[in-house]
Write an enzyme that holds these catalytic residues in place. Structure first.
Site, PDB file in Angstrom:
ATOM      1  N   CYS A   2      12.178 -15.191   3.232  1.00 46.63           N
ATOM      2  CA  CYS A   2      12.765 -16.086   4.224  1.00 46.63           C
ATOM      3  C   CYS A   2      14.092 -16.615   3.704  1.00 46.63           C
ATOM      4  CB  CYS A   2      11.898 -17.286   4.576  1.00 46.63           C
ATOM      5  SG  CYS A   2      10.326 -16.850   5.283  1.00 46.63           S
ATOM      6  N   GLY A 101       8.904 -20.357   1.739  1.00 44.66           N
ATOM      7  CA  GLY A 101       7.851 -20.664   0.762  1.00 44.66           C
ATOM      8  C   GLY A 101       6.538 -20.925   1.481  1.00 44.66           C
TER       9      GLY A 101
END
Ligand code: M6R
Length: 592
Positions: A2, A101
């Protein structure tokens, strides 16, 4: 895994955020989204698929807001869909969050938030962050974020924007990377430096437990208790041009061609006084090399060199296995953590684990200021420049240069060995001159569904690396194996349909490798050989032959890996696949 970006300033935020997301796309590309502050309202737009899908969707929409956040996703919790794409918002749509995360306690938090009557719109862990901040909001975004962060467990970085405090963005770092870019009347947050390099080279790299509060007027930094902190601003040496394709069809091909330069730059960097280490490998009872993927393969090559020149027993362990093992580690051990990104969470956690046990840690990383760089006792930097292709190529050979340099320190023949290393980039150039032959050879194998890669001694890790390159970008199954082990099982796979890549430079195991080659041919396997240009004997035994110039035994991995990178590249490219962004992968893996 990401990519996140935030912008607040005098320019229209949307094009700038989309451009930044494209440069972060290597971190994940399942879905993408933005939240833009438009006349004191938050507009959220998101789309499943790559960033170009989002860009198409936004085409012609007149968003002129000057602050916003953006996200490109590699899915962990919740399938890749529009609902699960970031940004995620609170119920009133006043607070938006982009996150990289994992929030490990999100199930527990979600249950608690649901008891407040909050209805969740996605399956992600991220959404709890938006609701928690909203629940804690009493007129000051920073205070709300500080309260929310106290409840979150895991490793993450996120950015928050609120329509109640336009032009203010808060960034939080714990485990996943986050940098602040300092501009003129504009400031940035991003997962990685290249995202914002076109706009600023003035960067603050946040450490775990730090928060950045940015507006166009300035940047304030805090710890998780809300205490103000100060950090140095560093000037990034990379030039944006080095992150462009420079006429190559793909970044991967460009990066394969850059290897002679990146190995040369790495050697130059290492011989400069700044990189001198205050210890020698022989000071330790054992060396443990920890890494993942391609960096692990570099470690396997490094083990042979370290044991040859220092006689210090050396083990190479996958970082993801190391941390949860019972392997005894102590102050007599040196841990070498290899990571191009310096952010791979398995490797980072393994470093922390080893340090806690009293071991000395030495990082070999490409990204200066990355987490593993900062959290290790010592670092050798590779100077490969930014690597954009998801498949690692130039960082691999740069890691080899660092490992060889380390292994030969203080050996009686150090000067001669160093001279050999310095001569390697010009031999690598010669391998690249044969790229067209490899492109032609690749045509023959486009329809194959399985490959076997074999090598012994230093060529065994190269067999693993060649197989990894092929499978990750072409989706063709490939297995790397020690050539001498083949007879203990994989030989059963060999028939006329099986291409077998055999790496056979003239080294101490050359004759043995040729015996293994004969075993393959006897069973009608089709041999693609990698060997010296003048080795006509080997050439005659192979269906296809990938040539490298003659080289001293030690340094053959620098050369043998290049034809395998090119073979994988041409096969994937001719199959029309997305070479730079293969499915399901991400450049930086910041989840366990
Ligand atoms: O950034 P790192 O070197 O720590 O990354 C390790 C692996 O994730 C990486 O090498 C991965 O296997 C690549 N896709 C290989 O091409």
């Amino acid at each position: 895994m990401c990519g996140i970006i935030g912008y607040t300033g005098r320019e229209q935020a949307l094009p700038l955020i989309l451009g930044g997301l494209e440069r972060l796309e290597y971190r994940g590309y399942d879905s993408a989204g933005v939240a833009i502050l438009e006349k004191d309202k938050l507009i959220v737009e998101k789309k499943a698929g790559k960033i170009r899908e989002l860009v198409k969707d936004l085409w012609g929409k007149p968003y002129k807001g000057k602050a916003g956040i953006g996200h490109t996703r590699w899915a962990t919790h919740g399938e890749p869909s529009e609902d699960n794409a970031h940004p995620h918002t609170d119920e009133k749509g006043e607070i938006a969050v982009v996150h990289n995360g994992i929030v490990e306690n999100f199930v527990e938090l979600k249950r608690r938030l649901e008891t407040h009557g909050i209805k969740f719109k996605s399956d992600t862990d991220t959404e709890v962050i938006a609701h928690l901040i909203a629940l804690n909001y009493k007129g000051d975004l920073l205070s709300a974020v500080l309260s929310a962060v106290k409840e979150l467990k895991g490793a993450f970085a996120f950015a928050v924007i609120s329509s109640k405090e336009p032009m203010r963005i808060i960034g939080v770092k714990l485990g996943s990377p986050l940098v602040v870019g300092i501009g003129k009347e504009e400031n940035f947050l991003a997962s990685d430096i290249p995202a914002i390099l076109p706009y600023t080279r003035h960067i603050i790299t946040l450490s775990d437990g730090e928060i950045a509060d940015i507006t166009p007027e300035g940047v304030n930094l805090y710890d998780f208790n809300g205490n103000p902190i100060t950090k140095e601003i560093s000037l990034v040496p990379w030039d944006i041009i080095s992150a462009e394709k420079a006429g190559f069809k793909h970044f991967m091909l460009k990066e394969i061609y850059e290897q002679p330069k990146s190995v040369g730059d790495t050697i130059r960097g290492l011989v400069s006084s700044e990189e001198i280490l205050p210890f020698h490998l022989k000071d330790f009872r054992r060396v443990l090399i920890i890494a993942c993927g391609t960096s692990y393969h570099a470690g396997l090559v490094g083990k042979f060199w370290i044991e040859k020149y220092t006689s210090v027993p050396t083990e190479v362990i996958y970082a993801s296995e190391f941390r949860y093992s019972d392997i005894p580690v102590g102050e007599k051990d040196l841990i070498i953590a290899i990571s191009q990104s310096g952010e791979t969470i398995d490797t980072k956690f393994a470093v922390n684990f080893a340090r806690d046990k009293g071991a000395k840690t030495l990082a070999i990383v490409n990204v200066v200021g990355s987490s593993i760089d900062r959290e290790s006792d010592f670092t050798l930097h590779t100077h490969a420049g930014p690597e954009i292709g998801v498949a690692a190529t130039k960082t691999f050979t740069a890691q080899l240069a660092a490992l060889y340099f380390l292994a030969i320190q203080n050996t009686p023949r150090e000067d001669k060995l160093l001279q050999d290393l310095i001569g390697t980039p010009s031999l690598m150039e010669k391998v690249l001159e044969k790229a067209e032959d490899i492109e032609n050879i690749s045509e023959k194998y486009l329809k194959k569904r399985n490959f076997l890669y074999l090598g012994r001694y230093l060529s065994y890790p190269i067999a693993l690396e060649g197989a990894l390159k092929l499978k990750e970008i072409s989706y063709i199954h490939a297995e790397g194996y020690p050539a001498g082990e083949m007879k203990h099982g994989p030989i059963a796979l060999i028939d006329e349909a099986m291409p077998v890549v055999i790496i056979a430079p003239k080294d101490r195991v050359y004759e043995k490798t040729l015996s293994n080659l004969a075993e393959v041919k006897t069973r009608k396997g089709k041999v693609i050989g990698v060997g010296f240009s003048e080795d006509n004997h080997l050439k005659d035994l192979c269906e296809s032959y990938l040539e490298i110039p003659a080289v001293v035994e030690d340094l053959s991995p620098f050369l043998t890996v290049i034809p395998l990178q090119l073979l994988a590249y041409y096969i994937a490219s001719k199959l029309g696949l997305d070479v730079d962004q293969p499915r399901n992968l991400a450049k930086t893996v910041t989840v366990e």
